[in-house]
Design an enzyme around this catalytic site. Sequence first.
Site, PDB file in Angstrom:
ATOM      1  N   LYS A 139      38.150  38.071  75.057  1.00  0.00           N
ATOM      2  CA  LYS A 139      37.283  40.206  75.711  1.00  0.00           C
ATOM      3  C   LYS A 139      36.423  40.064  74.975  1.00  0.00           C
ATOM      4  O   LYS A 139      36.068  40.908  75.053  1.00  0.00           O
ATOM      5  CB  LYS A 139      38.144  40.622  74.572  1.00  0.00           C
ATOM      6  CG  LYS A 139      40.055  40.766  75.648  1.00  0.00           C
ATOM      7  CD  LYS A 139      40.306  42.204  74.441  1.00  0.00           C
ATOM      8  CE  LYS A 139      41.164  41.855  73.398  1.00  0.00           C
ATOM      9  NZ  LYS A 139      41.947  42.664  72.866  1.00  0.00           N
ATOM     10  N   GLU A 183      41.550  32.654  48.140  1.00  0.00           N
ATOM     11  CA  GLU A 183      41.561  31.130  47.106  1.00  0.00           C
ATOM     12  C   GLU A 183      42.847  30.672  47.706  1.00  0.00           C
ATOM     13  O   GLU A 183      43.722  32.057  47.003  1.00  0.00           O
ATOM     14  CB  GLU A 183      40.793  30.713  46.291  1.00  0.00           C
ATOM     15  CG  GLU A 183      41.499  31.508  45.005  1.00  0.00           C
ATOM     16  CD  GLU A 183      40.161  31.847  43.146  1.00  0.00           C
ATOM     17  OE1 GLU A 183      39.431  31.059  43.435  1.00  0.00           O
ATOM     18  OE2 GLU A 183      40.870  32.668  43.109  1.00  0.00           O
ATOM     19  N   ARG A 217      33.542  27.465  61.044  1.00  0.00           N
ATOM     20  CA  ARG A 217      32.833  27.100  60.204  1.00  0.00           C
ATOM     21  C   ARG A 217      32.976  27.414  58.635  1.00  0.00           C
ATOM     22  O   ARG A 217      33.879  28.489  58.813  1.00  0.00           O
ATOM     23  CB  ARG A 217      31.181  27.226  59.828  1.00  0.00           C
ATOM     24  CG  ARG A 217      30.613  26.760  61.267  1.00  0.00           C
ATOM     25  CD  ARG A 217      29.791  25.056  60.723  1.00  0.00           C
ATOM     26  NE  ARG A 217      28.971  24.915  61.465  1.00  0.00           N
ATOM     27  CZ  ARG A 217      29.462  23.830  62.419  1.00  0.00           C
ATOM     28  NH1 ARG A 217      30.606  23.742  63.202  1.00  0.00           N
ATOM     29  NH2 ARG A 217      28.341  23.828  63.271  1.00  0.00           N
ATOM     30  N   ARG A 248      29.742  53.576  21.978  1.00  0.00           N
ATOM     31  CA  ARG A 248      28.976  54.468  21.688  1.00  0.00           C
ATOM     32  C   ARG A 248      30.324  55.694  21.168  1.00  0.00           C
ATOM     33  O   ARG A 248      30.026  56.699  20.382  1.00  0.00           O
ATOM     34  CB  ARG A 248      28.096  55.167  23.391  1.00  0.00           C
ATOM     35  CG  ARG A 248      27.240  54.087  23.095  1.00  0.00           C
ATOM     36  CD  ARG A 248      25.684  54.590  23.733  1.00  0.00           C
ATOM     37  NE  ARG A 248      25.161  54.025  23.185  1.00  0.00           N
ATOM     38  CZ  ARG A 248      23.708  54.181  24.486  1.00  0.00           C
ATOM     39  NH1 ARG A 248      23.338  54.775  25.606  1.00  0.00           N
ATOM     40  NH2 ARG A 248      22.761  53.282  23.763  1.00  0.00           N
ATOM     41  N   ASP A 293      45.103  39.646  33.134  1.00  0.00           N
ATOM     42  CA  ASP A 293      45.620  39.120  32.996  1.00  0.00           C
ATOM     43  C   ASP A 293      46.817  38.718  31.395  1.00  0.00           C
ATOM     44  O   ASP A 293      46.916  38.502  30.895  1.00  0.00           O
ATOM     45  CB  ASP A 293      47.272  38.916  33.915  1.00  0.00           C
ATOM     46  CG  ASP A 293      46.616  37.964  34.829  1.00  0.00           C
ATOM     47  OD1 ASP A 293      45.568  37.551  34.186  1.00  0.00           O
ATOM     48  OD2 ASP A 293      47.522  37.124  35.369  1.00  0.00           O
ATOM     49  N   GLY A 294      45.151  36.859  31.787  1.00  0.00           N
ATOM     50  CA  GLY A 294      45.295  36.362  30.516  1.00  0.00           C
ATOM     51  C   GLY A 294      45.099  36.911  29.082  1.00  0.00           C
ATOM     52  O   GLY A 294      45.860  36.652  28.620  1.00  0.00           O
ATOM     53  N   ARG A 339      37.612  30.979  27.905  1.00  0.00           N
ATOM     54  CA  ARG A 339      39.040  31.558  28.052  1.00  0.00           C
ATOM     55  C   ARG A 339      39.272  30.103  27.027  1.00  0.00           C
ATOM     56  O   ARG A 339      39.287  29.503  26.670  1.00  0.00           O
ATOM     57  CB  ARG A 339      39.280  30.658  29.370  1.00  0.00           C
ATOM     58  CG  ARG A 339      38.930  31.224  30.945  1.00  0.00           C
ATOM     59  CD  ARG A 339      39.681  31.346  31.644  1.00  0.00           C
ATOM     60  NE  ARG A 339      38.579  31.653  32.934  1.00  0.00           N
ATOM     61  CZ  ARG A 339      38.771  32.309  33.788  1.00  0.00           C
ATOM     62  NH1 ARG A 339      39.713  33.212  32.986  1.00  0.00           N
ATOM     63  NH2 ARG A 339      38.136  32.425  34.780  1.00  0.00           N
ATOM     64  N   ARG A 382      31.409  37.014  41.367  1.00  0.00           N
ATOM     65  CA  ARG A 382      32.064  37.787  40.353  1.00  0.00           C
ATOM     66  C   ARG A 382      30.092  38.200  39.012  1.00  0.00           C
ATOM     67  O   ARG A 382      30.286  38.920  38.400  1.00  0.00           O
ATOM     68  CB  ARG A 382      32.098  36.582  38.584  1.00  0.00           C
ATOM     69  CG  ARG A 382      33.526  36.248  39.356  1.00  0.00           C
ATOM     70  CD  ARG A 382      34.124  36.128  37.886  1.00  0.00           C
ATOM     71  NE  ARG A 382      33.960  35.245  37.512  1.00  0.00           N
ATOM     72  CZ  ARG A 382      34.470  33.999  36.164  1.00  0.00           C
ATOM     73  NH1 ARG A 382      35.222  33.790  37.090  1.00  0.00           N
ATOM     74  NH2 ARG A 382      34.291  33.728  35.393  1.00  0.00           N
ATOM     75  N   ASP A 442      39.657  40.331  40.351  1.00  0.00           N
ATOM     76  CA  ASP A 442      40.900  40.330  41.113  1.00  0.00           C
ATOM     77  C   ASP A 442      41.663  41.566  41.782  1.00  0.00           C
ATOM     78  O   ASP A 442      42.438  41.922  42.250  1.00  0.00           O
ATOM     79  CB  ASP A 442      41.823  38.962  40.546  1.00  0.00           C
ATOM     80  CG  ASP A 442      40.596  37.625  40.196  1.00  0.00           C
ATOM     81  OD1 ASP A 442      40.005  37.565  40.850  1.00  0.00           O
ATOM     82  OD2 ASP A 442      41.371  37.458  39.286  1.00  0.00           O
TER      83      ASP A 442
HETATM   84  O1  F6P Z   1      39.810  36.187  37.349  1.00  0.00           O
HETATM   85  C1  F6P Z   1      38.429  36.125  37.945  1.00  0.00           C
HETATM   86  C2  F6P Z   1      38.748  34.592  39.130  1.00  0.00           C
HETATM   87  O2  F6P Z   1      37.179  34.532  39.388  1.00  0.00           O
HETATM   88  C3  F6P Z   1      39.399  34.527  39.753  1.00  0.00           C
HETATM   89  O3  F6P Z   1      39.689  35.391  41.267  1.00  0.00           O
HETATM   90  C4  F6P Z   1      39.617  32.721  40.149  1.00  0.00           C
HETATM   91  O4  F6P Z   1      40.407  32.221  40.797  1.00  0.00           O
HETATM   92  C5  F6P Z   1      38.511  32.365  38.780  1.00  0.00           C
HETATM   93  O5  F6P Z   1      38.391  33.584  37.366  1.00  0.00           O
HETATM   94  C6  F6P Z   1      38.030  31.566  38.507  1.00  0.00           C
HETATM   95  O6  F6P Z   1      37.584  31.503  37.012  1.00  0.00           O
HETATM   96  P1  F6P Z   1      36.566  30.120  36.347  1.00  0.00           P
HETATM   97  O7  F6P Z   1      35.063  30.996  36.433  1.00  0.00           O
HETATM   98  O8  F6P Z   1      36.925  29.705  35.258  1.00  0.00           O
HETATM   99  O9  F6P Z   1      36.395  28.776  37.968  1.00  0.00           O
END
Ligand code: F6P
Length: 326
Positions: free
Chosen positions: A214, A225, A249, A27, A105-106, A74, A258, A130
């Site tokens: 406590k 991760e 657990r 827009r 970043d990619g 990707r 996401r 991230d």
């Molecule tokens: O960059 C976002 C992200 O969710 C990361 O936190 C995670 O490592 C990656 O993408 C997972 O990627 P995919 O969805 O390809 O499994």
Amino acid sequence: MAIKCIGILTSGGDAPGMNAAIRAVTRTAIYNGYKVKGIMRGYHGLVTNEIVEFKSQSVSNIIQQGGTILKTARSKEFRTEEGRRQAYENMKAAGIDALVVIGGDGSLSGAQIFADEYDVPIVGLPGTIDNDLDGTDETIGYDTALNTIIDAVDKLRDTATSHERLFFVEVMGNTAGYLALNGAIASGAEAAIIPEMETEVDQLADLIHNGFRKSKNSAIVLVAENPATGGAMGLAQRIKKEFPEFDARVTILGHIQRGGSPTAKDRILASKMGAMAIEALSEGQRNVMIGIKNGELVYVPFKKAVAHTSHLNLKDDMEVVKILSM
Ligand code: F6P
């Protein structure tokens, strides 16, 4: 060469707020007299020529939606010289003179390579849960993901308390610990395990033991991760082996982080950054990401944005988690 038509794409992992950014870019561009074209499936769609005309109405009713209406991918092809040549030819054939790339970043590293090879003006928006881009205090999607994490941990706490259990909750973050550390602060977790710091299993066990002693009746540890250590599963196995007394657990939140409707914060960030991307292109800026520093929108060169110099206040923030969970 004057810019007449701007192409927009989303790339890499989707993030809540990407749609708000697409809307703002589209827009603002149209308002300023530019044509807009949407490129489907990130760089993949540039290579395979999936390019559609965007009007103001193309982005109606999407500000509240998670994911990305442009789809994302990707792209392997775009990593090759041949793929990028094809992408450039398709872009030119579609009349696109400049690009706005929304991704992590990619995606921004890809933008830098493309801009170096083909002299294309590109402006990036930091779209990733991230929060691992330099030169910006926050990325689009991070706040929503944090809110998803605290919502999940609040629920897990009910079970943890009722059963007097220890929960290891794995969160995303790629190689960075922002989601784990700030998720831990925001959810009142007992500890955060992040890739930026070594984990001493004995110390962690002491901390949990002390808590139960406590009269705490639950313990939550947020674990980033980390394929190198096996993430929450790996840590839980180590703890269970050495400290079998814990009723532990594991919950892996995964891609739930996401999705979802973006928070107000992410919608505002995405909208302002999207508008700024068009201002940047109009001013002749190129190869910069829009960042936010101390509340001000700033231009960050792609090379700096992807440098991965963590801006976590590691020691201070870890101390906050520890003190507040005592
Ligand atoms: O960059 C976002 C992200 O969710 C990361 O936190 C995670 O490592 C990656 O993408 C997972 O990627 P995919 O969805 O390809 O499994």
